[in-house]
Design a protein around this motif. Structure first.
Motif, PDB file in Angstrom:
ATOM      1  N   THR A   1     -31.794 -46.225 -45.416  1.00  0.00           N
ATOM      2  CA  THR A   1     -30.590 -46.572 -45.333  1.00  0.00           C
ATOM      3  C   THR A   1     -30.427 -46.702 -43.661  1.00  0.00           C
ATOM      4  N   ALA A   2     -29.727 -47.969 -43.446  1.00  0.00           N
ATOM      5  CA  ALA A   2     -29.407 -48.239 -41.866  1.00  0.00           C
ATOM      6  C   ALA A   2     -28.008 -48.433 -41.804  1.00  0.00           C
ATOM      7  N   PRO A   3     -27.207 -47.504 -41.568  1.00  0.00           N
ATOM      8  CA  PRO A   3     -25.706 -47.720 -41.516  1.00  0.00           C
ATOM      9  C   PRO A   3     -25.295 -47.627 -39.938  1.00  0.00           C
ATOM     10  N   GLN A   4     -23.964 -48.042 -39.783  1.00  0.00           N
ATOM     11  CA  GLN A   4     -23.592 -47.978 -38.346  1.00  0.00           C
ATOM     12  C   GLN A   4     -23.447 -46.507 -37.947  1.00  0.00           C
ATOM     13  N   VAL A   5     -23.946 -46.415 -36.619  1.00  0.00           N
ATOM     14  CA  VAL A   5     -23.874 -44.892 -36.396  1.00  0.00           C
ATOM     15  C   VAL A   5     -23.290 -45.042 -34.787  1.00  0.00           C
ATOM     16  N   TYR A   6     -23.012 -43.804 -34.283  1.00  0.00           N
ATOM     17  CA  TYR A   6     -22.566 -43.927 -32.664  1.00  0.00           C
ATOM     18  C   TYR A   6     -23.624 -43.517 -31.893  1.00  0.00           C
ATOM     19  N   THR A   7     -23.548 -43.977 -30.593  1.00  0.00           N
ATOM     20  CA  THR A   7     -24.228 -44.090 -29.662  1.00  0.00           C
ATOM     21  C   THR A   7     -24.353 -42.710 -28.998  1.00  0.00           C
ATOM     22  N   PRO A   8     -25.210 -42.025 -28.628  1.00  0.00           N
ATOM     23  CA  PRO A   8     -25.780 -40.734 -28.195  1.00  0.00           C
ATOM     24  C   PRO A   8     -24.358 -40.161 -27.320  1.00  0.00           C
ATOM     25  N   GLY A   9     -23.522 -40.818 -26.597  1.00  0.00           N
ATOM     26  CA  GLY A   9     -22.355 -40.382 -26.085  1.00  0.00           C
ATOM     27  C   GLY A   9     -21.257 -40.458 -27.029  1.00  0.00           C
ATOM     28  N   GLY A  10     -21.480 -40.898 -28.101  1.00  0.00           N
ATOM     29  CA  GLY A  10     -20.204 -40.904 -29.034  1.00  0.00           C
ATOM     30  C   GLY A  10     -19.167 -41.917 -28.750  1.00  0.00           C
ATOM     31  N   ASN A  11     -19.291 -42.623 -28.214  1.00  0.00           N
ATOM     32  CA  ASN A  11     -18.181 -43.442 -27.541  1.00  0.00           C
ATOM     33  C   ASN A  11     -18.249 -44.940 -28.148  1.00  0.00           C
ATOM     34  N   ALA A  12     -19.154 -45.312 -29.116  1.00  0.00           N
ATOM     35  CA  ALA A  12     -19.141 -46.840 -29.490  1.00  0.00           C
ATOM     36  C   ALA A  12     -20.185 -46.672 -30.788  1.00  0.00           C
ATOM     37  N   ARG A  13     -19.847 -47.370 -31.704  1.00  0.00           N
ATOM     38  CA  ARG A  13     -20.667 -47.528 -32.866  1.00  0.00           C
ATOM     39  C   ARG A  13     -21.976 -48.681 -32.730  1.00  0.00           C
ATOM     40  N   ILE A  14     -23.025 -48.453 -33.109  1.00  0.00           N
ATOM     41  CA  ILE A  14     -24.143 -49.381 -32.934  1.00  0.00           C
ATOM     42  C   ILE A  14     -25.084 -49.347 -34.392  1.00  0.00           C
ATOM     43  N   ASN A  15     -25.798 -50.524 -34.443  1.00  0.00           N
ATOM     44  CA  ASN A  15     -26.646 -50.531 -35.850  1.00  0.00           C
ATOM     45  C   ASN A  15     -27.904 -49.609 -35.490  1.00  0.00           C
ATOM     46  N   SER A  16     -27.892 -49.020 -36.674  1.00  0.00           N
ATOM     47  CA  SER A  16     -29.192 -48.035 -36.669  1.00  0.00           C
ATOM     48  C   SER A  16     -30.299 -48.659 -36.748  1.00  0.00           C
ATOM     49  N   LEU A  17     -30.304 -50.000 -37.435  1.00  0.00           N
ATOM     50  CA  LEU A  17     -31.751 -50.583 -37.525  1.00  0.00           C
ATOM     51  C   LEU A  17     -31.825 -51.559 -36.240  1.00  0.00           C
ATOM     52  N   GLN A  18     -32.729 -51.264 -35.490  1.00  0.00           N
ATOM     53  CA  GLN A  18     -33.046 -51.836 -34.179  1.00  0.00           C
ATOM     54  C   GLN A  18     -34.530 -52.346 -34.085  1.00  0.00           C
ATOM     55  N   ASP A  19     -34.580 -53.264 -33.001  1.00  0.00           N
ATOM     56  CA  ASP A  19     -36.087 -53.765 -32.963  1.00  0.00           C
ATOM     57  C   ASP A  19     -37.160 -52.927 -32.960  1.00  0.00           C
ATOM     58  N   GLU A  20     -36.952 -51.643 -32.377  1.00  0.00           N
ATOM     59  CA  GLU A  20     -38.120 -50.767 -31.973  1.00  0.00           C
ATOM     60  C   GLU A  20     -38.281 -50.101 -33.454  1.00  0.00           C
ATOM     61  N   ASP A  21     -37.570 -50.077 -34.377  1.00  0.00           N
ATOM     62  CA  ASP A  21     -37.651 -49.356 -35.511  1.00  0.00           C
ATOM     63  C   ASP A  21     -39.024 -49.651 -36.290  1.00  0.00           C
ATOM     64  N   GLN A  22     -39.678 -48.901 -36.955  1.00  0.00           N
ATOM     65  CA  GLN A  22     -41.041 -49.204 -37.569  1.00  0.00           C
ATOM     66  C   GLN A  22     -41.036 -48.208 -39.016  1.00  0.00           C
ATOM     67  N   LEU A  23     -40.714 -49.100 -40.047  1.00  0.00           N
ATOM     68  CA  LEU A  23     -40.503 -48.329 -41.445  1.00  0.00           C
ATOM     69  C   LEU A  23     -41.712 -48.863 -42.244  1.00  0.00           C
TER      70      LEU A  23
END
Length: 120
Positions: free
Chosen positions: A24-46
């Motif tokens: 599951t690849a939901p929207q998640v927060y940045t490490p700083g917690g100030n913005a939502r981003i996509n958890s599915l990213q170019d660097e991901d390998q599933l």
């Protein structure tokens, strides 16, 4: 992130290199917690480990890098369920408009459940 067979793996705001059956690849927060981003990213390998592996992804506005195309590496993922929910059509946070599957193997079905009007 759990790698147990049969487990549901939820992607994170970092690079995810994981194996399993259900992703599951939901929207998640940045490490700083100030913005939502996509958890599915170019660097991901599933990597799917079962006979019926599924990835369910929600793709909203572009991440901090502003890229509107996401190109993850998917191995033995049979079913992809994608929702394009981004709504920005101008400015720094453009909607994600593409999921490039050039690095996907084993894909048998792609289901699109939603495309926001700004994502076109």
């Amino acid at each position: 992130v759990s790698n147990s067979p049969g487990s549901q793996i939820v992607l994170t705001n970092g690079t995810d290199i994981v194996s399993g059956e259900t992703f599951t690849a939901p929207q998640v927060y940045t490490p700083g917690g100030n913005a939502r981003i996509n958890s599915l990213q170019d660097e991901d390998q599933l990597t799917g480990t079962g006979v019926s592996n599924t990835l369910t992804a929600t793709l909203g506005n572009a991440n901090d890098n502003g890229g509107t195309l996401i190109t993850p590496k998917l191995t033995n993922i049979q079913t992809l369920n994608a929702s394009f929910t981004g709504s920005s059509s101008a400015g720094a946070n453009l909607a994600v408009t593409g999921l490039d599957l050039q690095d996907a193997t084993g894909l048998k079905a792609v289901n699109i459940s939603r495309i926001a009007s700004a994502a076109g």
